[in-house]
Scaffold this motif. Sequence first.
Motif, PDB file in Angstrom:
ATOM      1  N   ILE A  12       2.306  -6.258  -6.669  1.00  0.00           N
ATOM      2  CA  ILE A  12       1.027  -5.041  -6.892  1.00  0.00           C
ATOM      3  C   ILE A  12       1.295  -3.374  -7.159  1.00  0.00           C
ATOM      4  N   ASN A 133       6.187  -4.211  -4.659  1.00  0.00           N
ATOM      5  CA  ASN A 133       5.267  -3.083  -4.786  1.00  0.00           C
ATOM      6  C   ASN A 133       5.694  -2.085  -5.262  1.00  0.00           C
ATOM      7  N   THR A 135       2.692   0.462  -6.693  1.00  0.00           N
ATOM      8  CA  THR A 135       1.396   1.028  -6.760  1.00  0.00           C
ATOM      9  C   THR A 135       1.477   2.640  -7.575  1.00  0.00           C
ATOM     10  N   ILE A 294       1.225   3.646  -0.471  1.00  0.00           N
ATOM     11  CA  ILE A 294       1.923   2.390   0.592  1.00  0.00           C
ATOM     12  C   ILE A 294       0.622   2.125   1.659  1.00  0.00           C
ATOM     13  N   LEU A 297       0.893  -1.017   3.622  1.00  0.00           N
ATOM     14  CA  LEU A 297       2.190  -1.403   4.020  1.00  0.00           C
ATOM     15  C   LEU A 297       1.696  -1.761   5.867  1.00  0.00           C
TER      16      LEU A 297
END
Length: 358
Positions: A12, A133, A135, A294, A297
């Motif tokens: 991501i 992740n 991001t 985040i 998540l």
Amino acid sequence: MNNVREVEVVVIGAGQAGLSSAYHLRRTGFEPDRDFVVLDHSPRPGGAWQFRWPSLTYGKVHGMHALPGMELTDADPLRPSSEVIGAYFDRYERTFDLRVRRPVDVRAVRDGSGGRLLVETSHATWSARALINATGTWDRPFRPRYPGQETFRGRQLHTAQYPGPEAFAGLRVVVVGGGASGTQHLLEIAPYAAATTWVTRRPPVWREEPFDENAGREAVALVEERVRQGLPPRSVVSVTGLPLNDAIRRGLSDGVLDRLPMFDRIEPEGVVWDDGRRVAADVILWATGFRPVIGHLAPLQLREPGGGIRVEGTRVVGDPRIHLVGYGPSASTVGANRAGRAAVRDIRRLLAEEPAAA
């Protein structure tokens, strides 16, 4: 479940951390679209760099490190960094055939069946055995709250909306924040503004000694210890101090970088301290940093009581399927490169130990 696509790994984000991770996945035998997919919500290549203000030229960028496998050469230092790095990332994606899918918004990551993760997006749901992740922070600017903030009659904006210095011509500007962005904004705005005032929560720390490899390791170790304890990460700059270069020295000598302590409240016409000091302002520019992106998540309940996610290297301690690259100690261009390689190494080991569900 309708429209579920299966891969081994979902990445991501397609900034420095995401592209580094994708490169190492491809280099170690993973095929894009078949074994992994890179999802990016931005409209074009460039990560957060594509949103930087035009006056941030490539020559002003501090510590941009090349992506693995391809150097950034012959860049015009007078060209906007958004253009230079955007073009470089675009070329990188095409050279290594990373097949980044954009614009795709990742809405949530949940537990699926058979030990898999479900990555729910604006276009499809992806089922994966592991997740990287990457991001970053750009989409979550942090703006602190102060009494009276809503009464201010002027303009308030964050670094994320900074349009360049010309927009402040003839205005009285209060810049809040003691990091690199705050000092850069002040030095740029001062020649145009009617007046500038700099306020920070803590006195700035200037670094005169060279920032060598040992100093870098020490700084990263301090940030790493926080995330290992499950505390929210601090930036590497927050523990290294600010480089005392020629531009900063000029700003100190001419008074532009004459720092005041943080004000106590905001009034319609400006900012006020409890000791009676007042500064009139037309603009408050919040150079107060960013927080990790985040929120998607959250269904996995990874946060620790300290407010952060506990991470060892890049691996989430509470869920070894998840790796955070560009988070905490790897939130720098060189750190993201190393973290991408480390995350892929760990994921390969994890997938080898856990056979795919039938």
